[in-house]
Design a protein around this motif. Structure first.
Motif, mmCIF file in Angstrom:
data_model
loop_
_atom_site.group_PDB
_atom_site.id
_atom_site.type_symbol
_atom_site.label_atom_id
_atom_site.label_comp_id
_atom_site.label_asym_id
_atom_site.label_seq_id
_atom_site.Cartn_x
_atom_site.Cartn_y
_atom_site.Cartn_z
ATOM 1 N N THR A 125 0.892 -0.998 -0.055
ATOM 2 C CA THR A 125 0.088 -0.055 -0.064
ATOM 3 C C THR A 125 0.798 1.125 0.007
ATOM 4 O O THR A 125 0.335 2.294 -0.596
ATOM 5 N N GLY A 126 2.058 1.180 0.398
ATOM 6 C CA GLY A 126 3.070 2.262 0.182
ATOM 7 C C GLY A 126 2.737 2.981 1.801
ATOM 8 O O GLY A 126 1.961 2.958 2.382
ATOM 9 N N ASN A 127 3.693 4.065 1.928
ATOM 10 C CA ASN A 127 3.581 4.787 3.267
ATOM 11 C C ASN A 127 3.002 6.164 2.833
ATOM 12 O O ASN A 127 4.134 7.281 2.122
ATOM 13 N N PRO A 128 1.927 6.749 3.046
ATOM 14 C CA PRO A 128 1.432 8.100 2.745
ATOM 15 C C PRO A 128 2.073 9.190 3.467
ATOM 16 O O PRO A 128 2.037 10.390 3.291
ATOM 17 N N PHE A 129 2.855 8.743 4.384
ATOM 18 C CA PHE A 129 3.693 9.931 5.200
ATOM 19 C C PHE A 129 5.059 9.724 4.971
ATOM 20 O O PHE A 129 6.003 10.491 5.559
ATOM 21 N N ALA A 130 5.707 9.138 3.909
ATOM 22 C CA ALA A 130 6.902 8.981 3.769
ATOM 23 C C ALA A 130 7.374 10.517 3.186
ATOM 24 O O ALA A 130 8.664 10.774 3.298
ATOM 25 N N ALA A 131 6.648 11.261 2.291
ATOM 26 C CA ALA A 131 6.985 12.277 1.867
ATOM 27 C C ALA A 131 6.157 13.502 2.281
ATOM 28 O O ALA A 131 5.244 13.470 2.718
ATOM 29 N N PRO A 132 6.779 14.546 2.392
ATOM 30 C CA PRO A 132 6.209 15.927 3.208
ATOM 31 C C PRO A 132 4.922 16.257 1.971
ATOM 32 O O PRO A 132 5.057 15.946 0.898
ATOM 33 N N THR A 133 4.088 16.755 2.879
ATOM 34 C CA THR A 133 2.844 17.466 1.955
ATOM 35 C C THR A 133 2.789 18.816 2.335
ATOM 36 O O THR A 133 3.456 19.488 3.233
ATOM 37 N N GLN A 134 1.610 19.350 1.951
ATOM 38 C CA GLN A 134 1.317 20.981 2.332
ATOM 39 C C GLN A 134 1.051 21.007 3.728
ATOM 40 O O GLN A 134 0.858 21.862 4.291
ATOM 41 N N PHE A 135 0.368 19.841 4.275
ATOM 42 C CA PHE A 135 -0.219 19.750 5.542
ATOM 43 C C PHE A 135 0.990 19.586 6.394
ATOM 44 O O PHE A 135 0.594 19.693 7.823
ATOM 45 N N SER A 136 2.026 18.802 6.328
ATOM 46 C CA SER A 136 2.943 18.163 7.430
ATOM 47 C C SER A 136 3.816 19.140 7.918
ATOM 48 O O SER A 136 4.260 20.277 6.974
ATOM 49 N N ASN A 137 4.245 19.234 8.940
ATOM 50 C CA ASN A 137 4.878 20.433 9.781
ATOM 51 C C ASN A 137 5.714 19.959 10.550
ATOM 52 O O ASN A 137 6.845 20.612 11.281
ATOM 53 N N VAL A 138 6.200 18.559 10.688
ATOM 54 C CA VAL A 138 7.142 17.910 11.579
ATOM 55 C C VAL A 138 7.207 16.552 11.138
ATOM 56 O O VAL A 138 6.589 15.916 10.414
ATOM 57 N N VAL A 139 8.490 16.109 11.477
ATOM 58 C CA VAL A 139 8.786 14.811 11.030
ATOM 59 C C VAL A 139 9.131 13.870 12.371
ATOM 60 O O VAL A 139 9.945 14.352 13.241
ATOM 61 N N LEU A 140 8.204 12.874 12.398
ATOM 62 C CA LEU A 140 8.375 11.707 13.550
ATOM 63 C C LEU A 140 9.394 10.693 12.850
ATOM 64 O O LEU A 140 9.037 10.318 11.952
ATOM 65 N N ILE A 141 10.351 10.222 13.698
ATOM 66 C CA ILE A 141 11.268 9.257 13.155
ATOM 67 C C ILE A 141 10.987 8.152 14.188
ATOM 68 O O ILE A 141 11.215 8.103 15.255
ATOM 69 N N VAL A 142 10.271 6.934 13.352
ATOM 70 C CA VAL A 142 9.841 5.756 14.157
ATOM 71 C C VAL A 142 10.679 4.556 13.576
ATOM 72 O O VAL A 142 10.574 4.464 12.406
ATOM 73 N N GLU A 143 11.273 3.819 14.408
ATOM 74 C CA GLU A 143 12.094 2.698 13.854
ATOM 75 C C GLU A 143 12.807 2.819 12.724
ATOM 76 O O GLU A 143 12.851 2.274 11.655
ATOM 77 N N GLY A 144 13.494 4.219 12.756
ATOM 78 C CA GLY A 144 14.481 4.681 11.610
ATOM 79 C C GLY A 144 13.755 5.112 10.660
ATOM 80 O O GLY A 144 14.489 5.639 9.279
#
Length: 95
Positions: free
Chosen positions: A42-61
């Motif tokens: 299904t892929g990871n919808p959070f892998a790339a920044p979007t117009q709404f993202s404003n922070v990056v969580l690093i989970v299990e690398g």
């Protein structure tokens, strides 16, 4: 189960560019019980920044580009992390 189903629904608001017109406010209702899990297929919808993202969580690398306000509204832990007196406040990436 009905109560859990009601609590699992949320509304996501966003804007959409309409050629030749102003931005249009869009709303989409989601149900967490019906969302597909994130897998290799299904892929990871959070892998790339979007117009709404404003922070990056690093989970299990892995980096997850998310919206801290959305997380804070739904979790007192994230509310404290991003808007309280925690050491993560103001960071662009949080492990």
């Amino acid at each position: 189960l009905q109560e859990a189903r009601d609590q699992s629904e949320f509304l996501l608001l966003h804007t959409k560019d309409v050629p030749g017109r102003d931005k249009k406010l869009m709303a989409r209702k989601y149900n967490l019980l019906k969302l597909k899990p994130i897998t290799a297929e299904t892929g990871n919808p959070f892998a790339a920044p979007t117009q709404f993202s404003n922070v990056v969580l690093i989970v299990e690398g892995k980096k997850l580009h998310v919206n801290k306000e959305f997380l804070a509204i739904h979790s007192p832990v994230f509310a404290e992390m991003f808007f309280g007196e925690s050491t993560e406040k103001g960071k662009q990436e949080v492990e």
